[in-house]
Write an enzyme that holds these catalytic residues in place. Structure first.
Site, short mmCIF file in Angstrom:
data_model
loop_
_atom_site.label_atom_id
_atom_site.label_comp_id
_atom_site.label_asym_id
_atom_site.label_seq_id
_atom_site.Cartn_x
_atom_site.Cartn_y
_atom_site.Cartn_z
CB VAL A 48 81.52 25.73 41.19
CG1 VAL A 48 80.21 25.94 41.95
CG2 VAL A 48 82.70 25.96 42.11
CB CYS A 49 79.34 25.10 36.35
SG CYS A 49 79.61 26.87 36.56
CB THR A 50 81.26 20.07 36.72
OG1 THR A 50 81.89 20.70 35.60
CG2 THR A 50 81.17 18.57 36.47
CG LEU A 53 74.21 22.19 35.10
CD1 LEU A 53 74.89 23.39 35.74
CD2 LEU A 53 74.26 22.28 33.59
#
Length: 219
Positions: A48-50, A53
Protein backbone atom coordinates in the site's frame (compact mmCIF):
# COMPACT_ATOMS: atom_id res chain seq x y z
CA UNK A 1 6.31 5.31 24.13
CA UNK A 2 3.76 8.13 24.04
CA UNK A 3 3.68 11.50 22.36
CA UNK A 4 3.25 14.99 23.68
CA UNK A 5 -0.21 16.53 23.97
CA UNK A 6 -2.55 15.64 21.13
CA UNK A 7 -2.02 18.09 18.30
CA UNK A 8 -5.07 20.07 17.24
CA UNK A 9 -6.07 22.32 14.38
CA UNK A 10 -4.59 25.75 14.99
CA UNK A 11 -1.53 24.47 16.85
CA UNK A 12 1.91 25.43 15.65
CA UNK A 13 3.45 22.36 14.04
CA UNK A 14 6.29 21.20 16.29
CA UNK A 15 9.69 21.81 14.79
CA UNK A 16 12.30 19.06 14.49
CA UNK A 17 15.59 18.23 12.87
CA UNK A 18 15.89 14.93 11.04
CA UNK A 19 17.82 13.00 8.44
CA UNK A 20 15.96 12.58 5.14
CA UNK A 21 16.60 11.16 1.70
CA UNK A 22 17.28 14.74 0.56
CA UNK A 23 19.71 15.55 3.37
CA UNK A 24 19.29 16.79 6.93
CA UNK A 25 16.34 19.14 7.45
CA UNK A 26 15.15 21.61 10.04
CA UNK A 27 11.42 21.31 9.41
CA UNK A 28 10.47 24.96 9.88
CA UNK A 29 13.40 26.08 7.72
CA UNK A 30 12.52 23.46 5.08
CA UNK A 31 8.96 24.76 4.74
CA UNK A 32 9.59 28.44 5.42
CA UNK A 33 6.90 30.59 3.73
CA UNK A 34 5.42 27.48 2.08
CA UNK A 35 2.64 25.06 2.77
CA UNK A 36 3.73 21.54 3.68
CA UNK A 37 2.20 18.11 3.85
CA UNK A 38 3.86 15.94 6.47
CA UNK A 39 2.67 12.38 6.04
CA UNK A 40 3.71 9.04 7.49
CA UNK A 41 3.53 5.54 6.09
CA UNK A 42 3.82 2.35 8.16
CA UNK A 43 6.87 0.75 6.56
CA UNK A 44 9.11 0.59 3.50
CA UNK A 45 8.81 -2.31 1.05
CA UNK A 46 5.09 -2.75 1.71
CA UNK A 47 2.44 -2.73 -1.04
CA UNK A 48 0.00 0.00 0.00
CA UNK A 49 2.81 2.41 0.91
CA UNK A 50 4.51 1.80 -2.42
CA UNK A 51 1.39 2.90 -4.31
CA UNK A 52 0.93 5.93 -2.06
CA UNK A 53 4.42 7.36 -2.40
CA UNK A 54 4.26 6.79 -6.14
CA UNK A 55 1.06 8.85 -6.25
CA UNK A 56 2.64 11.69 -4.24
CA UNK A 57 5.59 11.76 -6.64
CA UNK A 58 3.38 11.81 -9.73
CA UNK A 59 1.56 14.85 -8.29
CA UNK A 60 4.79 16.85 -7.98
CA UNK A 61 3.67 19.54 -10.43
CA UNK A 62 0.35 19.92 -8.58
CA UNK A 63 2.07 20.40 -5.23
CA UNK A 64 4.47 22.92 -6.78
CA UNK A 65 1.63 24.89 -8.39
CA UNK A 66 0.10 25.37 -4.93
CA UNK A 67 3.35 26.15 -3.13
CA UNK A 68 3.17 22.88 -1.17
CA UNK A 69 6.19 20.85 -0.06
CA UNK A 70 5.44 17.17 0.67
CA UNK A 71 7.66 15.35 3.15
CA UNK A 72 7.21 11.70 4.10
CA UNK A 73 8.15 9.69 7.18
CA UNK A 74 8.41 6.14 8.44
CA UNK A 75 10.30 4.28 11.14
CA UNK A 76 12.94 3.03 8.70
CA UNK A 77 16.57 3.89 7.98
CA UNK A 78 17.93 6.08 5.21
CA UNK A 79 19.43 3.00 3.59
CA UNK A 80 16.03 1.32 3.54
CA UNK A 81 14.39 4.41 2.06
CA UNK A 82 17.01 4.68 -0.69
CA UNK A 83 16.60 1.06 -1.74
CA UNK A 84 12.80 1.25 -1.64
CA UNK A 85 12.62 4.45 -3.70
CA UNK A 86 14.10 2.50 -6.61
CA UNK A 87 11.21 0.03 -6.32
CA UNK A 88 8.64 2.84 -6.15
CA UNK A 89 10.02 4.51 -9.25
CA UNK A 90 10.14 1.20 -11.12
CA UNK A 91 6.67 -0.08 -10.26
CA UNK A 92 4.69 3.18 -10.03
CA UNK A 93 6.01 5.10 -13.05
CA UNK A 94 7.21 7.74 -10.64
CA UNK A 95 10.25 9.84 -9.78
CA UNK A 96 10.40 10.28 -6.01
CA UNK A 97 12.23 13.52 -5.25
CA UNK A 98 10.47 14.76 -2.13
CA UNK A 99 12.28 14.04 1.16
CA UNK A 100 11.42 11.02 3.28
CA UNK A 101 12.35 11.22 6.95
CA UNK A 102 14.28 8.33 8.46
CA UNK A 103 12.67 8.08 11.90
CA UNK A 104 13.98 4.74 13.15
CA UNK A 105 14.10 6.07 16.72
CA UNK A 106 10.46 7.23 16.39
CA UNK A 107 11.32 10.68 17.69
CA UNK A 108 9.30 12.63 15.10
CA UNK A 109 6.50 10.04 15.04
CA UNK A 110 6.16 10.44 18.80
CA UNK A 111 6.20 14.24 18.55
CA UNK A 112 3.31 14.10 16.06
CA UNK A 113 1.42 11.20 17.68
CA UNK A 114 1.75 9.06 14.57
CA UNK A 115 2.45 5.70 16.21
CA UNK A 116 -0.10 2.89 15.98
CA UNK A 117 -0.91 1.54 19.44
CA UNK A 118 -4.16 -0.14 18.34
CA UNK A 119 -3.19 -2.58 15.61
CA UNK A 120 -1.10 -5.40 17.06
CA UNK A 121 -0.03 -6.42 13.56
CA UNK A 122 1.37 -2.99 12.66
CA UNK A 123 4.71 -3.53 14.40
CA UNK A 124 8.31 -4.07 13.31
CA UNK A 125 10.36 -7.22 13.80
CA UNK A 126 11.16 -6.15 17.37
CA UNK A 127 7.47 -5.66 18.18
CA UNK A 128 7.77 -1.87 18.23
CA UNK A 129 4.73 0.05 16.90
CA UNK A 130 4.91 1.46 13.39
CA UNK A 131 3.23 4.61 12.17
CA UNK A 132 -0.32 4.90 10.91
CA UNK A 133 -1.09 6.90 7.75
CA UNK A 134 -1.08 10.38 9.25
CA UNK A 135 -1.47 13.55 7.20
CA UNK A 136 -0.77 17.05 8.48
CA UNK A 137 -1.46 20.01 6.19
CA UNK A 138 0.54 22.95 7.54
CA UNK A 139 0.34 26.52 6.30
CA UNK A 140 3.17 29.03 5.67
CA UNK A 141 2.95 30.27 9.28
CA UNK A 142 3.54 26.70 10.53
CA UNK A 143 -0.09 26.42 11.68
CA UNK A 144 -1.68 22.97 11.46
CA UNK A 145 -4.74 23.39 9.26
CA UNK A 146 -5.81 19.78 8.65
CA UNK A 147 -5.18 16.45 10.39
CA UNK A 148 -6.27 13.20 8.74
CA UNK A 149 -5.46 9.73 10.05
CA UNK A 150 -5.98 6.51 8.09
CA UNK A 151 -5.42 2.97 9.34
CA UNK A 152 -2.53 0.97 7.96
CA UNK A 153 -4.86 -1.10 5.77
CA UNK A 154 -6.33 1.88 3.88
CA UNK A 155 -4.43 3.76 1.21
CA UNK A 156 -5.02 7.48 0.98
CA UNK A 157 -6.53 9.50 -1.86
CA UNK A 158 -3.98 12.26 -2.45
CA UNK A 159 -6.26 13.97 -4.95
CA UNK A 160 -8.59 14.55 -2.00
CA UNK A 161 -5.70 16.02 -0.04
CA UNK A 162 -5.03 18.35 -2.98
CA UNK A 163 -8.71 19.33 -2.89
CA UNK A 164 -8.43 20.19 0.81
CA UNK A 165 -5.39 22.37 0.08
CA UNK A 166 -7.36 24.14 -2.67
CA UNK A 167 -10.22 24.79 -0.26
CA UNK A 168 -7.92 26.09 2.49
CA UNK A 169 -6.01 28.38 0.17
CA UNK A 170 -9.18 29.78 -1.38
CA UNK A 171 -10.86 30.37 1.97
CA UNK A 172 -7.74 32.21 3.15
CA UNK A 173 -8.03 34.59 0.19
CA UNK A 174 -11.80 35.08 0.15
CA UNK A 175 -14.48 35.08 2.89
CA UNK A 176 -15.96 31.78 1.76
CA UNK A 177 -16.40 28.13 2.68
CA UNK A 178 -16.61 25.18 0.32
CA UNK A 179 -19.57 22.78 0.18
CA UNK A 180 -19.69 19.01 -0.05
CA UNK A 181 -17.68 17.53 -2.94
CA UNK A 182 -16.49 21.00 -3.99
CA UNK A 183 -13.77 21.24 -6.60
CA UNK A 184 -12.21 24.42 -8.00
CA UNK A 185 -14.67 26.22 -10.26
CA UNK A 186 -17.77 25.10 -8.37
CA UNK A 187 -20.00 27.51 -6.46
CA UNK A 188 -18.88 28.29 -2.93
CA UNK A 189 -20.72 29.14 0.27
CA UNK A 190 -20.87 32.52 1.98
CA UNK A 191 -20.46 31.77 5.70
CA UNK A 192 -23.14 32.95 8.15
CA UNK A 193 -20.48 35.12 9.80
CA UNK A 194 -20.57 37.42 6.73
CA UNK A 195 -23.36 39.97 7.25
CA UNK A 196 -25.90 40.32 4.44
CA UNK A 197 -24.85 43.85 3.58
CA UNK A 198 -21.24 42.67 3.30
CA UNK A 199 -22.33 39.69 1.19
CA UNK A 200 -24.16 42.05 -1.18
CA UNK A 201 -20.99 44.09 -1.58
CA UNK A 202 -18.49 41.24 -1.77
CA UNK A 203 -20.53 38.77 -3.80
CA UNK A 204 -22.96 40.62 -6.09
CA UNK A 205 -25.57 38.32 -7.61
CA UNK A 206 -25.19 35.57 -5.02
CA UNK A 207 -28.07 33.20 -4.29
CA UNK A 208 -29.91 33.18 -0.97
CA UNK A 209 -31.38 29.68 -0.58
CA UNK A 210 -31.93 30.12 3.17
CA UNK A 211 -30.71 32.99 5.35
CA UNK A 212 -27.93 30.67 6.52
CA UNK A 213 -27.31 29.05 3.10
CA UNK A 214 -25.98 31.45 0.50
CA UNK A 215 -23.98 30.40 -2.55
CA UNK A 216 -21.98 32.31 -5.10
CA UNK A 217 -19.68 31.94 -8.06
CA UNK A 218 -16.23 33.41 -7.81
CA UNK A 219 -14.52 35.43 -10.53
Amino acid sequence: MTGSHALRLGDIAPNFEAATTQGDVDFHVFKKDSWAILFSHPEDFTPVCTTELGAVARLSSEWAARGVKPIGLSCNTLESHAEWIADINETQSADVRFPIIADADRRVATLYNMLDFQDATNVDKKGMPLTVRSVFIIDPKHVIRTIITYPASTGRNFNEILRVVDSLQLSDKRKIATPVNWVPGDDVIIPPSVKQEDADRLFPGHKVIKPYLRTTKLD
